[in-house]
Enzyme design. Structure first.
Site, PDB file in Angstrom:
ATOM      1  N   HIS A 271       0.881  -1.164   0.000  1.00  0.00           N
ATOM      2  CA  HIS A 271       0.000   0.000   0.000  1.00  0.00           C
ATOM      3  C   HIS A 271       0.921   1.216   0.000  1.00  0.00           C
ATOM      4  O   HIS A 271       2.019   1.172   0.572  1.00  0.00           O
ATOM      5  CB  HIS A 271      -0.830  -0.062   1.280  1.00  0.00           C
ATOM      6  CG  HIS A 271      -1.901   0.967   1.402  1.00  0.00           C
ATOM      7  ND1 HIS A 271      -1.643   2.259   1.781  1.00  0.00           N
ATOM      8  CD2 HIS A 271      -3.242   0.891   1.232  1.00  0.00           C
ATOM      9  CE1 HIS A 271      -2.769   2.930   1.845  1.00  0.00           C
ATOM     10  NE2 HIS A 271      -3.772   2.127   1.500  1.00  0.00           N
TER      11      HIS A 271
ATOM     12  N   LYS B 168     -10.667  -0.473  10.499  1.00  0.00           N
ATOM     13  CA  LYS B 168     -10.726  -1.741   9.747  1.00  0.00           C
ATOM     14  C   LYS B 168     -11.012  -2.913  10.683  1.00  0.00           C
ATOM     15  O   LYS B 168     -10.931  -4.074  10.291  1.00  0.00           O
ATOM     16  CB  LYS B 168      -9.404  -1.959   9.018  1.00  0.00           C
ATOM     17  CG  LYS B 168      -9.154  -0.949   7.888  1.00  0.00           C
ATOM     18  CD  LYS B 168      -7.944  -1.330   7.087  1.00  0.00           C
ATOM     19  CE  LYS B 168      -7.399  -0.205   6.251  1.00  0.00           C
ATOM     20  NZ  LYS B 168      -8.183   0.095   5.045  1.00  0.00           N
TER      21      LYS B 168
ATOM     22  N   ASP C 109       3.082  -4.159   8.358  1.00  0.00           N
ATOM     23  CA  ASP C 109       1.887  -3.369   8.072  1.00  0.00           C
ATOM     24  C   ASP C 109       0.696  -4.317   8.193  1.00  0.00           C
ATOM     25  O   ASP C 109       0.395  -5.071   7.270  1.00  0.00           O
ATOM     26  CB  ASP C 109       1.986  -2.780   6.658  1.00  0.00           C
ATOM     27  CG  ASP C 109       0.696  -2.073   6.270  1.00  0.00           C
ATOM     28  OD1 ASP C 109      -0.228  -2.008   7.106  1.00  0.00           O
ATOM     29  OD2 ASP C 109       0.616  -1.594   5.122  1.00  0.00           O
TER      30      ASP C 109
ATOM     31  N   GLN D  18      -4.246  -4.390   6.957  1.00  0.00           N
ATOM     32  CA  GLN D  18      -5.171  -5.265   6.243  1.00  0.00           C
ATOM     33  C   GLN D  18      -5.021  -6.687   6.784  1.00  0.00           C
ATOM     34  O   GLN D  18      -3.892  -7.155   6.961  1.00  0.00           O
ATOM     35  CB  GLN D  18      -4.817  -5.245   4.750  1.00  0.00           C
ATOM     36  CG  GLN D  18      -5.949  -5.547   3.839  1.00  0.00           C
ATOM     37  CD  GLN D  18      -7.113  -4.570   3.946  1.00  0.00           C
ATOM     38  OE1 GLN D  18      -8.181  -4.926   4.443  1.00  0.00           O
ATOM     39  NE2 GLN D  18      -6.907  -3.357   3.468  1.00  0.00           N
TER      40      GLN D  18
ATOM     41  N   CYS E 221      -4.756   2.540  -3.815  1.00  0.00           N
ATOM     42  CA  CYS E 221      -3.580   3.005  -3.046  1.00  0.00           C
ATOM     43  C   CYS E 221      -2.415   2.020  -3.159  1.00  0.00           C
ATOM     44  O   CYS E 221      -1.629   1.876  -2.204  1.00  0.00           O
ATOM     45  CB  CYS E 221      -3.908   3.225  -1.580  1.00  0.00           C
ATOM     46  SG  CYS E 221      -5.180   4.445  -1.309  1.00  0.00           S
TER      47      CYS E 221
HETATM   48  C1  PLP Z   1      -2.236  -2.694   3.596  1.00  0.00           C
HETATM   49  C2  PLP Z   1      -2.643  -1.332   4.058  1.00  0.00           C
HETATM   50  N1  PLP Z   1      -1.741  -0.547   4.658  1.00  0.00           N
HETATM   51  C3  PLP Z   1      -2.037   0.679   5.097  1.00  0.00           C
HETATM   52  C4  PLP Z   1      -3.299   1.183   4.948  1.00  0.00           C
HETATM   53  C5  PLP Z   1      -3.606   2.556   5.444  1.00  0.00           C
HETATM   54  O1  PLP Z   1      -4.599   2.502   6.419  1.00  0.00           O
HETATM   55  P1  PLP Z   1      -5.268   3.875   6.925  1.00  0.00           P
HETATM   56  O2  PLP Z   1      -5.924   4.500   5.741  1.00  0.00           O
HETATM   57  O3  PLP Z   1      -6.235   3.451   7.956  1.00  0.00           O
HETATM   58  O4  PLP Z   1      -4.145   4.694   7.450  1.00  0.00           O
HETATM   59  C6  PLP Z   1      -4.279   0.427   4.304  1.00  0.00           C
HETATM   60  C7  PLP Z   1      -5.636   0.963   4.056  1.00  0.00           C
HETATM   61  O5  PLP Z   1      -6.365   0.523   3.214  1.00  0.00           O
HETATM   62  C8  PLP Z   1      -3.948  -0.879   3.865  1.00  0.00           C
HETATM   63  O6  PLP Z   1      -4.846  -1.651   3.262  1.00  0.00           O
END
Ligand code: PLP
Length: 413
Positions: free
Chosen positions: A124, A228, A201, A204, A366
């Site tokens: 992401h 999430k 990370d 997800q 993203c």
């Molecule tokens: C794998 C991953 N990392 C980071 C994020 C960022 O999360 P947030 O928008 O809650 O900061 C997301 C959000 O979709 C994600 O799917």
């Protein structure tokens, strides 16, 4: 097996369904954000009405009550993560902020010319851009392990990059595009053995994953977002092993993060407060703790079985649909399904789905480099939760058929 009674009981717990008409909306955008159960809405409302006073400041009892509730929320997150102590959990706005804190802080404290950080091509943007920026500032280089055509990270590339001895190795628990579950315990072990800091990370897939038991893990930093995990937006966490909190610089300076201030010097407070300058998201933290309570109350096996059965049902149904191509679909995917509809832009597909009261995500998700590595400019994504069933997938198919009828047949010159 998809258990209709179990799903009906889940739907009854979410105002999104009980307060909507019939048929209920098909919410298939859970990888972007999950719905909030009534118990979370109630906890948020109670926090607003019953708690007053700021945290860690005043000596009056209202402030003490708020402080105790806020710290209890931190302890609840720490317990849920299997952290060694609550002080290892820092409240942030979201996973993105948590990753920025780690990357920027690491760059300031440890980044040197020639430093290397290994990420994957699956990232992401939130687990890519902060590292690139930190490396640019210190004169280091970003190593990117590529992906195979099936969407999984290429193990040969990953191990070859690890052999270049990066100082940090960062990777996602689950791809937000394909739902591919990465072998993160194995990667963490290898990265730690190679002397790297390991950053997970977990934004997800954490909602579907067995407990991480972080104290005994090989991770150094783990990030996630409350929204999430059935919680409210605006609250996330950064878990860091205690030893790292001694060298990680505070991301913000100001009130509450400082123990003593003179005309020319300042001494920081102990972690975790050192990292939480200013008034934190108190209400959000309480809502997050309520969401974790809700999650814990759902039988894990039942949740896992439901997700697996529904994902496989969706994969089979969409794969059989004319014009639909699945992207990176795997039987063990964490409730996420990426696809395209031949000849129709994903935004148009999503719009036709919306007309059927079906929410899906479309676009670059993203994760533009990953989507391009898979040979696409943009994709559609459906993602599932405890309140979804086969009828949601069938309604998505109706949206897809209407889109095809509109774009491919009737309106051809
Ligand atoms: C794998 C991953 N990392 C980071 C994020 C960022 O999360 P947030 O928008 O809650 O900061 C997301 C959000 O979709 C994600 O799917």
């Amino acid at each position: 097996m998809i258990d209709a009674q179990w799903i009906a009981a889940r739907r009854a717990e979410f105002p999104f369904f009980t307060d909507s008409g019939q048929p209920p909306p098909a919410y298939l955008d859970n990888a972007a954000t999950t719905l909030r159960p009534r118990v979370v809405a109630t906890a948020l409302a109670r926090a607003c009405t019953d708690l007053t006073g700021n945290v860690h400041r005043a000596t009056h009892h209202w402030s003490e009550e708020t402080t105790m509730a806020y710290e209890a929320a931190r302890a609840a997150v720490a317990r849920w993560l299997g952290a060694a102590e609550p002080a290892e959990v820092l409240f942030t706005r979201n996973a993105t902020e948590s990753l920025n804190w780690v990357a920027t802080g690491w760059g300031q404290a440890r980044g040197q010319p020639g430093a290397r950080v290994l990420v994957t091509a699956q990232e992401h943007h939130s687990n890519l851009l902060p590292w690139r920026a930190a490396l640019q500032r210190c004169g280091g280089a970003c190593l990117v392990a590529g992906v195979q055509p099936d969407g999984r990270v290429d193990p040969d590339q990953w191990h070859a990059a690890l052999a270049q001895q990066p100082q940090v190795v960062a990777f996602p628990l689950v791809s937000n595009v394909t739902g591919i579950v990465n072998p993160v315990a194995e990667w963490a072990r290898a990265a730690r053995a190679a002397g790297a800091l390991v950053v997970l990370d977990a934004a997800q897939g954490l909602i579907h994953h067995p407990p991480l038991a972080l104290a005994a893990s090989d991770f150094d930093f783990v990030v996630g977002s409350g929204h999430k995990l059935f919680g409210p937006p605006g609250i996330g966490f950064l878990w860091a092993r205690r030893a790292h909190l001694n060298w990680l610089p505070p991301p913000l300076l100001g009130g509450e993060m400082v123990a003593t201030v003179t005309a020319t010097t300042a001494q920081w407070s102990e972690p975790p407060w050192r990292f939480e300058a200013g008034t934190p998201n108190i209400i959000g933290a309480l809502g997050f703790a309520a969401a974790l309570d809700y999650l814990r109350g759902l039988d894990r096996d039942q949740r896992t079985n439901h997700l697996r059965a529904l994902t496989q049902y969706a994969q089979t149904a969409l794969a059989a649909e004319p014009g639909v191509r699945l992207v990176g679909a795997r039987p063990e995917s964490a409730g996420i399904l990426a696809f395209t509809v031949e000849g129709i832009h994903p935004h148009d597909v999503a719009q036709f789905a919306d007309a059927e009261n079906v929410a899906i995500r479309a676009g670059r998700l993203c994760a533009q480099p990953y989507i391009e590595a898979l040979g696409h400019e943009s994709l559609c994504r459906a993602s599932f939760q405890v309140y979804n069933d086969e009828s949601d997938i069938q309604r998505l198919l109706v949206g897809i058929r209407r889109a095809r009828a509109f774009f491919l047949a009737e309106h051809k010159p």
